[in-house]
Design an enzyme around this catalytic site. Structure first.
Site, PDB file in Angstrom:
ATOM      1  N   ASP A  16      49.763  40.393  37.394  1.00 44.89           N
ATOM      2  CA  ASP A  16      48.555  39.447  37.735  1.00 44.89           C
ATOM      3  C   ASP A  16      47.438  39.754  37.072  1.00 44.89           C
ATOM      4  O   ASP A  16      46.192  39.522  37.777  1.00 44.89           O
ATOM      5  CB  ASP A  16      48.561  38.899  39.243  1.00 44.89           C
ATOM      6  CG  ASP A  16      49.619  38.345  39.726  1.00 44.89           C
ATOM      7  OD1 ASP A  16      50.760  38.109  38.991  1.00 44.89           O
ATOM      8  OD2 ASP A  16      49.833  38.288  40.968  1.00 44.89           O
ATOM      9  N   LYS A  82      53.909  32.586  38.910  1.00 41.60           N
ATOM     10  CA  LYS A  82      54.406  32.567  40.098  1.00 41.60           C
ATOM     11  C   LYS A  82      53.288  31.836  40.829  1.00 41.60           C
ATOM     12  O   LYS A  82      52.148  31.933  40.825  1.00 41.60           O
ATOM     13  CB  LYS A  82      54.772  33.970  40.476  1.00 41.60           C
ATOM     14  CG  LYS A  82      53.732  34.912  40.616  1.00 41.60           C
ATOM     15  CD  LYS A  82      54.226  36.249  41.040  1.00 41.60           C
ATOM     16  CE  LYS A  82      52.857  37.276  41.027  1.00 41.60           C
ATOM     17  NZ  LYS A  82      52.159  37.082  42.074  1.00 41.60           N
ATOM     18  N   CYS A 115      49.760  41.574  46.171  1.00 44.66           N
ATOM     19  CA  CYS A 115      50.885  41.429  45.161  1.00 44.66           C
ATOM     20  C   CYS A 115      51.763  42.874  44.807  1.00 44.66           C
ATOM     21  O   CYS A 115      52.872  42.869  44.804  1.00 44.66           O
ATOM     22  CB  CYS A 115      50.421  40.707  43.945  1.00 44.66           C
ATOM     23  SG  CYS A 115      49.764  38.890  44.221  1.00 44.66           S
TER      24      CYS A 115
END
Length: 202
Positions: A16, A82, A115
Site C-alpha cells: 500500500d 484490495k 496492513c
C-alpha cells in the site's frame, strides 16, 4: 561445493505505498527509499514481487518512483487492489501458489500496525517464513510502530533491516549476483544511514 543463497524461495511484499498517503505517514519518503532498494535487489536476484493498493479508486495508485507495473519499470508477480487490510487477496494467494508451498516473505509498506501486521500474521498462519523490514515500514502515528513490531516478534516474525536481510538472502559472497548486490548496498549507503536514523531510533 557451489555457492548457494541462504534464504530459499524469497518473495517481496510491497504493502500500500500509495501517493495519497505521503502527507500522512511518518517519514514516508524514507519508507520509499527502502522499498526502492529492495525492488532493485529483487530484480538482480529474480525475487517475485507482490504489490497491493488499498482501495485505489478512492486512494489512488502506488507512488510513481517505485515504477511498479509501468513500461520499463519493475514487473510484479501480482499487483492487486484490495479493501482487505491483509495483502492476502485471492489474486495474491493465486500468485503465491505458483511459487511453492513455503515462501520466505519479506514485507515493507504501511501501516505497520494494520496492513503490515495482518499480512504478516496471515502469512505465518499459512506456514511461511516472514520478515518485516524495520527500516521499510511506518504508520501515521509513529508511536504505533514499535508496539506493532514488538507484537510481530512475539508472533514469530523476524524483524530485521533491509541491509541485514539482503546479506542473509545472498548468504555467500561467491554467488554470481553478489557484486551487483554490493553495488546496491554501496549506492544506497547514505540513504540507508538516514533511514535508520529516522525510522529505527534506539
Amino acid at each position: 561445493m557451489a555457492a548457494q543463497r541462504r534464504i530459499t524461495n524469497p518473495a517481496l511484499f510491497i504493502c500500500d505505498l500509495q501517493e495519497k498517503f505521503r502527507p500522512a505517514i511518518h517519514e514516508f519518503p524514507q519508507v520509499i527509499k527502502t522499498a526502492q532498494k529492495l525492488l532493485r535487489a529483487s530484480q538482480i536476484l529474480d525475487i517475485p514481487v507482490f504489490a497491493t493498493t488499498q482501495n485505489a479508486p478512492r486512494l489512488g495508485p502506488t507512488c510513481p518512483e517505485l515504477g511498479l507495473d509501468v513500461p520499463g519499470g519493475v514487473q510484479t508477480a501480482v499487483h492487486a487492489d484490495k479493501t482487505l487490510f491483509s495483502m492476502l487477496t485471492p489474486e495474491v494467494r493465486k500468485g503465491m501458489a505458483s511459487l511453492g508451498s513455503r515462501l520466505s516473505c519479506v514485507i515493507v509498506g504501511i501501516e505497520t500496525h494494520i496492513c503490515v501486521t495482518q499480512t504478516a500474521i496471515d502469512l505465518l498462519r499459512e506456514g511461511h517464513k516472514v520478515y518485516v523490514i524495520a527500516d521499510g515500514v511506518s504508520s501515521c502515528n509513529k508511536e504505533e510502530i514499535p508496539i506493532a513490531l514488538a507484537r510481530l516478534r512475539s508472533e514469530g516474525v523476524v524483524v530485521t533491516t533491509s541491509e541485514s536481510w539482503l546479506y542473509e538472502c545472498v548468504g555467500d559472497a561467491g554467488i554470481e549476483e553478489f557484486r551487483q548486490i554490493i553495488g546496491v548496498v554501496k549506492e544506497s549507503h547514505q540513504s540507508t544511514k538516514d533511514v535508520l536514523q529516522t525510522l529505527c531510533k534506539i
